[in-house]
Enzyme design. Sequence first.
Site, short mmCIF file in Angstrom:
data_model
loop_
_atom_site.label_atom_id
_atom_site.label_comp_id
_atom_site.label_asym_id
_atom_site.label_seq_id
_atom_site.Cartn_x
_atom_site.Cartn_y
_atom_site.Cartn_z
N HIS A 20 0.84 -1.20 0.00
CA HIS A 20 0.00 0.00 0.00
C HIS A 20 0.88 1.25 0.00
O HIS A 20 1.83 1.35 0.76
CB HIS A 20 -0.92 -0.03 1.23
CG HIS A 20 -2.05 0.93 1.17
ND1 HIS A 20 -2.75 1.29 2.29
CD2 HIS A 20 -2.61 1.61 0.14
CE1 HIS A 20 -3.70 2.15 1.96
NE2 HIS A 20 -3.62 2.35 0.65
N ASP A 28 7.54 7.67 -21.07
CA ASP A 28 7.96 7.75 -22.46
C ASP A 28 9.44 7.41 -22.61
O ASP A 28 10.17 7.28 -21.63
CB ASP A 28 7.62 9.12 -23.06
CG ASP A 28 8.29 10.28 -22.35
OD1 ASP A 28 9.50 10.19 -22.02
OD2 ASP A 28 7.62 11.30 -22.12
#
EC number: 5.4.99.62
Length: 131
Positions: A20, A28
């Site tokens: 968590h 990119d």
Amino acid sequence: MKKTKVINSDISRVISQMGHFDKLSIGDAGMPVPMSVEKIDLAVTHGLPTFMDVLKNVLEELEVQRIFLAEEIKTANPNILAEIKETLPTTEIIFYPHEEMKRDLNNCHAFIRTGEVTPYANVVLESNVVF
């Protein structure tokens, strides 16, 4: 052999080790990745694989509670922003400057590099629990 849709062994390993609030980034081809962060390089050539294809694949296994995007995506890449919002319609989005995003990569378990060559096609995913 794995039955789920994430069959890349490195991506699957990283997701399985996350808890968590842990972070994973997808981006990119041009995003500078800190040397201390694991880079899972999927880039084959310009546009292969796309940022959105990789994001959608990762979301098959990773439960996400929040995402972080560069503020600049709003004007420099509204098409990718619209696709992200369509893919994660109920997920909280936090925008921050691209320079801050680059620093935040130091807090990620890994960076998945795609063949995407459009500007600011980068996301930091914050994991949630499944219970």
